[in-house]
Design an enzyme around this catalytic site. Structure first.
Site, PDB file in Angstrom:
ATOM      1  N   SER A  16       0.833  -1.201   0.000  1.00  0.00           N
ATOM      2  CA  SER A  16       0.000   0.000   0.000  1.00  0.00           C
ATOM      3  C   SER A  16       0.869   1.252   0.000  1.00  0.00           C
ATOM      4  CB  SER A  16      -0.925   0.035   1.226  1.00  0.00           C
ATOM      5  OG  SER A  16      -0.171   0.166   2.420  1.00  0.00           O
ATOM      6  N   VAL A  59       8.211  -6.713  10.125  1.00  0.00           N
ATOM      7  CA  VAL A  59       9.584  -6.184  10.065  1.00  0.00           C
ATOM      8  C   VAL A  59      10.223  -6.054  11.439  1.00  0.00           C
ATOM      9  CG1 VAL A  59       9.216  -4.985   7.880  1.00  0.00           C
ATOM     10  CG2 VAL A  59       8.822  -3.761  10.050  1.00  0.00           C
ATOM     11  N   CYS A  85       9.662   0.980   3.599  1.00  0.00           N
ATOM     12  CA  CYS A  85       8.472   1.828   3.698  1.00  0.00           C
ATOM     13  C   CYS A  85       7.527   1.399   4.819  1.00  0.00           C
ATOM     14  CB  CYS A  85       7.701   1.825   2.380  1.00  0.00           C
ATOM     15  SG  CYS A  85       8.490   2.759   1.054  1.00  0.00           S
ATOM     16  N   SER A 152      10.265  10.882   7.948  1.00  0.00           N
ATOM     17  CA  SER A 152       9.096  11.759   7.862  1.00  0.00           C
ATOM     18  C   SER A 152       9.540  13.164   8.234  1.00  0.00           C
ATOM     19  CB  SER A 152       8.007  11.290   8.839  1.00  0.00           C
ATOM     20  OG  SER A 152       7.008  12.279   9.009  1.00  0.00           O
ATOM     21  N   TYR A 165       6.187   8.597  17.194  1.00  0.00           N
ATOM     22  CA  TYR A 165       6.404   8.590  15.752  1.00  0.00           C
ATOM     23  C   TYR A 165       7.625   9.442  15.388  1.00  0.00           C
ATOM     24  CZ  TYR A 165       5.252   9.009  10.771  1.00  0.00           C
ATOM     25  OH  TYR A 165       5.283   8.982   9.392  1.00  0.00           O
ATOM     26  N   LYS A 169      11.197   8.191  13.671  1.00  0.00           N
ATOM     27  CA  LYS A 169      11.624   8.697  12.369  1.00  0.00           C
ATOM     28  C   LYS A 169      12.931   9.482  12.474  1.00  0.00           C
ATOM     29  CE  LYS A 169       8.226   6.990   9.955  1.00  0.00           C
ATOM     30  NZ  LYS A 169       8.472   5.950   8.921  1.00  0.00           N
ATOM     31  N   PHE A 198       1.255  13.169   2.385  1.00  0.00           N
ATOM     32  CA  PHE A 198       1.070  12.402   1.160  1.00  0.00           C
ATOM     33  C   PHE A 198      -0.279  11.697   1.142  1.00  0.00           C
ATOM     34  CE2 PHE A 198       5.327  13.285   0.137  1.00  0.00           C
ATOM     35  CZ  PHE A 198       5.567  12.868  -1.168  1.00  0.00           C
ATOM     36  N   THR A 200      -1.506   8.883   1.382  1.00  0.00           N
ATOM     37  CA  THR A 200      -1.387   7.517   1.885  1.00  0.00           C
ATOM     38  C   THR A 200      -2.782   7.025   2.298  1.00  0.00           C
ATOM     39  OG1 THR A 200      -0.988   8.350   4.112  1.00  0.00           O
ATOM     40  CG2 THR A 200       0.950   7.946   2.718  1.00  0.00           C
TER      41      THR A 200
END
Length: 259
Positions: A16, A59, A85, A152, A165, A169, A198, A200
């Site tokens: 995705s 992952v 990603c 990000s 987050y 990042k 984006f 997404t």
């Protein structure tokens, strides 16, 4: 590095969003692609569409990553390209106060750890495994491989509620140059993209008026970024042999406000 059917790529989060766009862009040049993702239904369908292979991979779990690389390499051979990603996020304050009751809440440490494990440690696990595999290859045009990670703009402009987050990042940004230096003698390049707002799946699930409002925050062009624009930069990072150890914002010049 040339992009054709003589090389293969692994894309994490490839079912995705940014990963899917990158997988499609690579496959359009003949590159053999392997998609690492947890979404088995979407992953299998996309792999079939692209003539690639799907590997159900968490992952953050080393054994799962090892199994994914084993399956990918059995199908496509040793990859020369890795694009990281896969990622998650949440929106929780470090500590908060309920305006009505005055009660105080704390960030659940398990939720913080989960974001770090998927985004930072997951990126590192996949990078380590891909780099070790690339080192078994003979250089072509002076290169053994290229690794691209996804950070990000939150790594630099973290908003309210983005502490986990942003930290995950920022760690990816911080890893980029040391890993590029670690792998320099092996002719493996390492770069990172810092996307802004984006299109997404998360943002596209929002109401149209909200998406337009978010897009209007971007100075130029005043819209959400397209996954294909991320993919375009990722492919240039693979093609350009002098691009190494870099962290590049792809954000239309946005600088995120606190909230």
């Amino acid at each position: 590095m040339k992009l054709d059917n003589s090389i293969s790529a692994v894309i994490t989060g490839g079912a995705s969003g940014l990963g899917l766009a990158t997988a499609r862009a690579l496959a359009s040049h003949g590159v053999k692609v392997a998609l690492f993702d947890l979404n088995e239904e979407a992953g299998e369908a996309i792999a079939s569409e692209l003539g690639g292979v799907f590997c159900k991979v968490n992952v953050a779990d080393e054994a799962s990553v090892d199994a994914g690389f084993e399956k990918a390499r059995a199908a496509n051979g040793q990859e020369r390209i890795l694009v990281n990603c896969a990622g998650i996020g949440n929106a929780i304050k470090t500590a908060g106060r309920d305006r009505k009751t005055g009660g105080i809440s704390q960030f659940p440490i398990a939720e913080y750890r989960k974001v770090i494990e998927v985004n930072q440690i997951g990126t590192f696990i996949c990078t380590v495994k891909a780099a070790a595999g690339m080192m078994t290859l003979d250089p072509e045009d002076g290169e053994r491989g290229a690794i691209i990670s996804t950070a990000s703009v939150a790594a630099e402009d973290g908003q309210v509620g983005q502490v986990a987050y942003s930290a995950s990042k920022a760690a990816i940004v911080g890893m980029t140059l040391p890993i590029a230096r670690d792998l320099s003698a092996e002719h493996i390049r390492v770069n990172t993209i810092l996307p802004g707002l984006f299109e997404t799946p998360l943002l596209m699930s929002l109401p149209e008026n909200v998406r337009q409002s978010l897009g209007a925050m971007v100075p130029n062009p005043a819209r959400l970024g397209k996954p294909e624009e991320y993919a375009s930069l990722a492919l240039e990072m693979v093609r350009n042999p002098y691009l190494n150890g870099e962290d590049i914002r792809l954000d239309g010049a946005i600088r995120m406000a606190p909230r």
